[in-house]
Design a protein around this motif. Structure first.
Motif, PDB file in Angstrom:
ATOM      1  N   UNK A  58     -19.713  17.248  40.372  1.00  0.00           N
ATOM      2  CA  UNK A  58     -18.383  17.997  39.674  1.00  0.00           C
ATOM      3  C   UNK A  58     -17.069  17.413  39.419  1.00  0.00           C
ATOM      4  N   UNK A  59     -16.533  16.374  39.903  1.00  0.00           N
ATOM      5  CA  UNK A  59     -15.626  16.099  40.389  1.00  0.00           C
ATOM      6  C   UNK A  59     -15.867  15.036  38.952  1.00  0.00           C
ATOM      7  N   UNK A  60     -17.397  14.575  38.788  1.00  0.00           N
ATOM      8  CA  UNK A  60     -17.351  13.507  37.445  1.00  0.00           C
ATOM      9  C   UNK A  60     -17.152  14.544  35.946  1.00  0.00           C
ATOM     10  N   UNK A 116     -22.799  15.986  48.796  1.00  0.00           N
ATOM     11  CA  UNK A 116     -22.030  15.375  48.015  1.00  0.00           C
ATOM     12  C   UNK A 116     -22.073  14.793  47.037  1.00  0.00           C
ATOM     13  N   UNK A 117     -23.556  15.205  46.534  1.00  0.00           N
ATOM     14  CA  UNK A 117     -23.961  14.495  45.660  1.00  0.00           C
ATOM     15  C   UNK A 117     -23.186  15.421  44.259  1.00  0.00           C
ATOM     16  N   UNK A 148     -24.362   4.487  48.250  1.00  0.00           N
ATOM     17  CA  UNK A 148     -23.522   4.405  47.105  1.00  0.00           C
ATOM     18  C   UNK A 148     -25.160   4.218  46.102  1.00  0.00           C
ATOM     19  N   UNK A 149     -25.912   2.586  46.349  1.00  0.00           N
ATOM     20  CA  UNK A 149     -26.482   3.165  45.004  1.00  0.00           C
ATOM     21  C   UNK A 149     -27.603   3.996  44.844  1.00  0.00           C
ATOM     22  N   UNK A 150     -28.083   4.730  45.885  1.00  0.00           N
ATOM     23  CA  UNK A 150     -28.891   6.091  45.522  1.00  0.00           C
ATOM     24  C   UNK A 150     -27.587   6.868  45.385  1.00  0.00           C
ATOM     25  N   UNK A 151     -26.779   7.042  45.121  1.00  0.00           N
ATOM     26  CA  UNK A 151     -26.311   8.443  44.418  1.00  0.00           C
ATOM     27  C   UNK A 151     -25.877   7.246  43.055  1.00  0.00           C
ATOM     28  N   UNK A 156     -31.783  17.975  46.058  1.00  0.00           N
ATOM     29  CA  UNK A 156     -32.002  18.505  47.108  1.00  0.00           C
ATOM     30  C   UNK A 156     -32.290  17.560  48.634  1.00  0.00           C
ATOM     31  N   UNK A 157     -32.181  17.616  49.608  1.00  0.00           N
ATOM     32  CA  UNK A 157     -32.393  17.353  50.723  1.00  0.00           C
ATOM     33  C   UNK A 157     -32.470  18.182  51.783  1.00  0.00           C
ATOM     34  N   UNK A 158     -33.147  18.814  52.858  1.00  0.00           N
ATOM     35  CA  UNK A 158     -33.716  18.797  53.969  1.00  0.00           C
ATOM     36  C   UNK A 158     -32.642  20.247  54.030  1.00  0.00           C
ATOM     37  N   UNK A 159     -31.948  20.181  54.365  1.00  0.00           N
ATOM     38  CA  UNK A 159     -30.776  21.666  54.007  1.00  0.00           C
ATOM     39  C   UNK A 159     -30.213  22.075  52.945  1.00  0.00           C
ATOM     40  N   UNK A 160     -29.773  20.999  52.139  1.00  0.00           N
ATOM     41  CA  UNK A 160     -29.201  21.203  50.996  1.00  0.00           C
ATOM     42  C   UNK A 160     -27.643  20.965  51.073  1.00  0.00           C
TER      43      UNK A 160
END
Length: 240
Positions: free
Chosen positions: A151-153, A145-146, A115-118, A135-139
């Motif tokens: 989008x929900x926010x 989740x990000x 959660x701290x990263x998000x 991005x991450x590796x495969x996205x």
């Protein structure tokens, strides 16, 4: 948009719905394999900020190939492939159901452990609306989740969130199963996204925080003023 050397690069919110896709925001697989043509095409979008969820080894083995951007590291170390490889090495006959269960726990871990990263992710987005790719590796998982939280926010519907999440399955190329030492059945689950993965994260949100609204406020420091600013920056047309 499609790029030969980055299969999962796209606008956030490539779905029908009010205000979608989001302005200035893109999601992607890693940017360490871009060829010169694709890198130039992506830079032409005006991107100046990159938010990278990859772990340390992932970043150093495939550094971002976009020039003239600021890269912010928000590391969430991957664990799923190692866990599955250890099961196979121990003689376990890995099934698709096994992978589903481990992937659901991975998504719960996004809430429990990352959660701290998000929260940092949203901190950067609130600072300015400069064109950004995360991005991450495969996205597909950390990035997925990000994107769902974002989008929900800003008020996107559940259907729009899930549509954006599942578009990965039309984009990501399944690697050779033998290259990762996993059975084909396991790879078919691991290298796709499934609604039950994302739902596991949101179920963990409810279990740990009581509701998504509480998670926004307490876990991510996104109260109404911050969410209003996100909507202003990324939903509404106007001067930057």
């Amino acid at each position: 948009m499609r790029f030969a050397s980055s299969s999962n690069f796209r606008h956030v919110g490539e779905a029908r719905g009010p205000g979608l896709p989001l302005r200035h925001l893109y999601r992607s697989d890693h940017l360490g394999a871009l060829d010169a043509h694709d890198a130039a095409q992506i830079r032409a979008l005006g991107i100046t900020r990159v938010l990278d969820f990859r772990g340390v080894h992932e970043r150093t083995s495939a550094a971002c190939r976009l020039e003239g951007v600021t890269v912010h590291s928000l590391p969430i170390e991957p664990t799923i492939v190692q866990k599955l490889s250890e099961l196979v090495a121990s003689g376990h006959a890995l099934t698709g159901a096994d992978v589903t269960a481990h992937m659901q726990d991975t998504y719960r871990g996004f809430v429990r452990d990352s959660t701290p990263r998000f929260a940092e992710f949203f901190h950067h987005l609130l600072a300015s609306d400069e064109p950004t790719v995360f991005h991450c590796t495969a996205g597909k998982d950390r990035t997925g989740f990000a994107a769902a939280l974002l989008l929900k926010a800003v008020g996107a519907s559940d259907a729009a969130v899930m549509h954006d999440y599942l578009l990965t399955n039309d984009r990501v190329r399944l690697p050779d199963a033998s290259s990762m030492g996993l059975p084909r059945e396991a790879m078919e689950v691991l290298w796709r996204v499934h609604p039950e993965f994302l739902q596991a994260a949101f179920d963990e949100v409810d279990a740990a925080y009581g509701s998504l609204e509480q998670y926004f406020a307490e876990g991510l420091a996104l109260r109404e003023p911050e969410r209003a600013r996100l909507r202003h920056l990324y939903l509404h047309a106007g001067p930057r």
